[in-house]
Design a protein around this motif. Structure first.
Motif, PDB file in Angstrom:
ATOM      1  N   GLY A   1     -52.358 -86.280  80.743  1.00 11.31           N
ATOM      2  CA  GLY A   1     -52.949 -85.786  81.991  1.00 11.31           C
ATOM      3  C   GLY A   1     -54.020 -84.740  81.763  1.00 11.31           C
ATOM      4  N   LEU A   2     -53.615 -83.583  81.270  1.00 17.56           N
ATOM      5  CA  LEU A   2     -54.551 -82.468  81.149  1.00 17.56           C
ATOM      6  C   LEU A   2     -55.609 -82.673  80.069  1.00 17.56           C
ATOM      7  CD1 LEU A   2     -52.066 -79.495  81.623  1.00 17.56           C
ATOM      8  CD2 LEU A   2     -53.595 -80.542  83.308  1.00 17.56           C
ATOM      9  N   TYR A   3     -55.227 -83.193  78.920  1.00 20.68           N
ATOM     10  CA  TYR A   3     -56.185 -83.406  77.833  1.00 20.68           C
ATOM     11  C   TYR A   3     -57.291 -84.388  78.235  1.00 20.68           C
ATOM     12  CZ  TYR A   3     -58.004 -84.437  73.174  1.00 20.68           C
ATOM     13  OH  TYR A   3     -58.824 -84.621  72.094  1.00 20.68           O
ATOM     14  N   PRO A   4     -56.997 -85.558  78.806  1.00 21.20           N
ATOM     15  CA  PRO A   4     -58.078 -86.447  79.252  1.00 21.20           C
ATOM     16  C   PRO A   4     -58.976 -85.810  80.318  1.00 21.20           C
ATOM     17  CG  PRO A   4     -56.036 -87.670  79.129  1.00 21.20           C
ATOM     18  CD  PRO A   4     -55.694 -86.228  78.912  1.00 21.20           C
ATOM     19  N   LEU A   5     -58.393 -85.040  81.221  1.00 15.05           N
ATOM     20  CA  LEU A   5     -59.203 -84.343  82.228  1.00 15.05           C
ATOM     21  C   LEU A   5     -60.125 -83.328  81.569  1.00 15.05           C
ATOM     22  CD1 LEU A   5     -56.643 -83.790  85.128  1.00 15.05           C
ATOM     23  CD2 LEU A   5     -58.642 -85.296  85.131  1.00 15.05           C
ATOM     24  N   PHE A   6     -59.620 -82.606  80.581  1.00 16.04           N
ATOM     25  CA  PHE A   6     -60.419 -81.640  79.837  1.00 16.04           C
ATOM     26  C   PHE A   6     -61.599 -82.324  79.146  1.00 16.04           C
ATOM     27  CE2 PHE A   6     -61.156 -79.525  75.699  1.00 16.04           C
ATOM     28  CZ  PHE A   6     -61.671 -78.317  76.161  1.00 16.04           C
TER      29      PHE A   6
ATOM     30  N   SER B   1     -62.947 -85.221  79.906  1.00 13.27           N
ATOM     31  CA  SER B   1     -63.870 -85.734  80.935  1.00 13.27           C
ATOM     32  C   SER B   1     -64.771 -84.620  81.443  1.00 13.27           C
ATOM     33  CB  SER B   1     -63.087 -86.326  82.113  1.00 13.27           C
ATOM     34  OG  SER B   1     -62.378 -87.457  81.707  1.00 13.27           O
ATOM     35  N   GLY B   2     -64.230 -83.416  81.566  1.00  8.44           N
ATOM     36  CA  GLY B   2     -65.033 -82.272  81.993  1.00  8.44           C
ATOM     37  C   GLY B   2     -66.101 -81.925  80.976  1.00  8.44           C
ATOM     38  N   ILE B   3     -65.752 -81.938  79.702  1.00  6.82           N
ATOM     39  CA  ILE B   3     -66.733 -81.669  78.646  1.00  6.82           C
ATOM     40  C   ILE B   3     -67.806 -82.753  78.629  1.00  6.82           C
ATOM     41  CG2 ILE B   3     -67.046 -81.594  76.141  1.00  6.82           C
ATOM     42  CD1 ILE B   3     -64.375 -80.174  75.947  1.00  6.82           C
TER      43      ILE B   3
ATOM     44  N   GLY C   1     -76.103 -88.457  79.803  1.00  6.45           N
ATOM     45  CA  GLY C   1     -75.437 -89.578  80.451  1.00  6.45           C
ATOM     46  C   GLY C   1     -74.190 -89.165  81.199  1.00  6.45           C
ATOM     47  N   ASN C   2     -73.843 -87.897  81.158  1.00  2.00           N
ATOM     48  CA  ASN C   2     -72.668 -87.364  81.864  1.00  2.00           C
ATOM     49  C   ASN C   2     -71.374 -88.091  81.525  1.00  2.00           C
ATOM     50  OD1 ASN C   2     -74.200 -85.403  83.231  1.00  2.00           O
ATOM     51  ND2 ASN C   2     -74.872 -86.942  84.692  1.00  2.00           N
ATOM     52  N   GLY C   3     -71.236 -88.517  80.277  1.00  2.00           N
ATOM     53  CA  GLY C   3     -70.009 -89.170  79.848  1.00  2.00           C
ATOM     54  C   GLY C   3     -69.979 -90.664  80.111  1.00  2.00           C
ATOM     55  N   ASP C   4     -71.011 -91.186  80.748  1.00  2.00           N
ATOM     56  CA  ASP C   4     -71.065 -92.624  81.037  1.00  2.00           C
ATOM     57  C   ASP C   4     -71.976 -93.371  80.079  1.00  2.00           C
ATOM     58  OD1 ASP C   4     -69.389 -92.319  83.234  1.00  2.00           O
ATOM     59  OD2 ASP C   4     -71.065 -91.858  84.562  1.00  2.00           O
ATOM     60  N   GLY C   5     -72.471 -92.708  79.060  1.00  3.59           N
ATOM     61  CA  GLY C   5     -73.432 -93.310  78.152  1.00  3.59           C
ATOM     62  C   GLY C   5     -74.840 -92.984  78.613  1.00  3.59           C
ATOM     63  N   GLU C   6     -75.725 -92.786  77.650  1.00  2.00           N
ATOM     64  CA  GLU C   6     -77.102 -92.424  77.977  1.00  2.00           C
ATOM     65  C   GLU C   6     -77.908 -93.687  78.261  1.00  2.00           C
ATOM     66  OE1 GLU C   6     -80.883 -90.093  75.974  1.00  2.00           O
ATOM     67  OE2 GLU C   6     -78.989 -90.185  74.901  1.00  2.00           O
ATOM     68  N   LYS C   7     -78.286 -93.859  79.537  1.00  6.29           N
ATOM     69  CA  LYS C   7     -79.070 -95.031  79.928  1.00  6.29           C
ATOM     70  C   LYS C   7     -80.515 -94.869  79.455  1.00  6.29           C
ATOM     71  CE  LYS C   7     -76.312 -95.747  84.038  1.00  6.29           C
ATOM     72  NZ  LYS C   7     -76.207 -95.570  85.470  1.00  6.29           N
ATOM     73  N   VAL C   8     -81.076 -95.949  78.929  1.00  7.22           N
ATOM     74  CA  VAL C   8     -82.475 -95.953  78.512  1.00  7.22           C
ATOM     75  C   VAL C   8     -83.247 -96.755  79.547  1.00  7.22           C
ATOM     76  CG1 VAL C   8     -84.113 -96.606  76.707  1.00  7.22           C
ATOM     77  CG2 VAL C   8     -81.837 -95.742  76.083  1.00  7.22           C
TER      78      VAL C   8
END
Length: 186
Positions: free
Chosen positions: A21-26, A28-30, A36-43
């Motif tokens: 729970g907490l580790y994945p949320l942490f 995702s925040g980083i 790309g905000n964690g979604d991959g850098e779109k070109v």
């Protein structure tokens, strides 16, 4: 046995909350602070998405820089290497075929000057980057096909060469970004 059962259940519950729970949320925040905000850098090119900078793409046309070979044919759904060692006859045959193909398309490069990354697949099969040497080795071919000065391509490669975090680690060139810039070159 009862003495150990309750503490085991409590530790399992606590670790489940922390690690599931907490580790994945942490993380995702980083991830929201990276490109790309964690979604991959779109070109982007010409107002549309042409790919993602963190996944290797297949370029076969001689007018483009080609990335590392892929053991999974650039299929991001099933990344992986060939799992064949450097003494495996099938692997050696595959590498020799890649060398022969590279030499046909890049006759100005001596066999001993071919960067290993251009004829060996990465562990994931999806490596999006080359070393500057890997890109520079292909510049004469692309210059000839496109009718541009090779020095212009070397300069383009230099402009797209990135250092690792804090300048540590090897330099790299993202092949997709470089090819997009190549198409925009006047």
């Amino acid at each position: 046995m009862k003495k150990y059962l309750l503490p085991s259940i409590m530790i399992t519950g606590i670790l489940s909350v922390l690690l599931a729970g907490l580790y994945p949320l942490f993380l995702s925040g980083i991830a929201k602070f990276v490109p790309g905000n964690g979604d991959g850098e779109k070109v982007m090119a010409k107002g549309r998405v042409v790919g993602y900078a963190n996944v290797g793409q297949k370029f076969t046309d001689d007018k483009y820089f080609q990335g590392r070979p892929s053991a999974v044919d650039y299929n991001a759904a099933g990344s992986g290497g060939s799992n064949k060692g450097p003494s495996n006859p099938d692997y050696l045959k595959t590498v020799q075929e890649r060398i022969d193909t590279f030499m046909v398309h890049n006759p100005t490069v001596k066999k001993e000057d071919i960067p290993a990354e251009l004829v060996t697949a990465s562990g994931s099969g999806l490596d999006p980057d080359l070393s500057p040497a890997g890109a520079n080795a292909q510049a004469p071919r692309i210059a000839k096909v496109r009718g541009v000065a090779v020095e212009k391509l070397y300069k383009l490669i230099d402009q797209h060469t990135e250092n690792q975090l804090f300048g540590l680690g090897p330099q790299k060139v993202n092949v997709l970004k470089l090819n997009v810039a190549l198409d925009e070159l006047k």
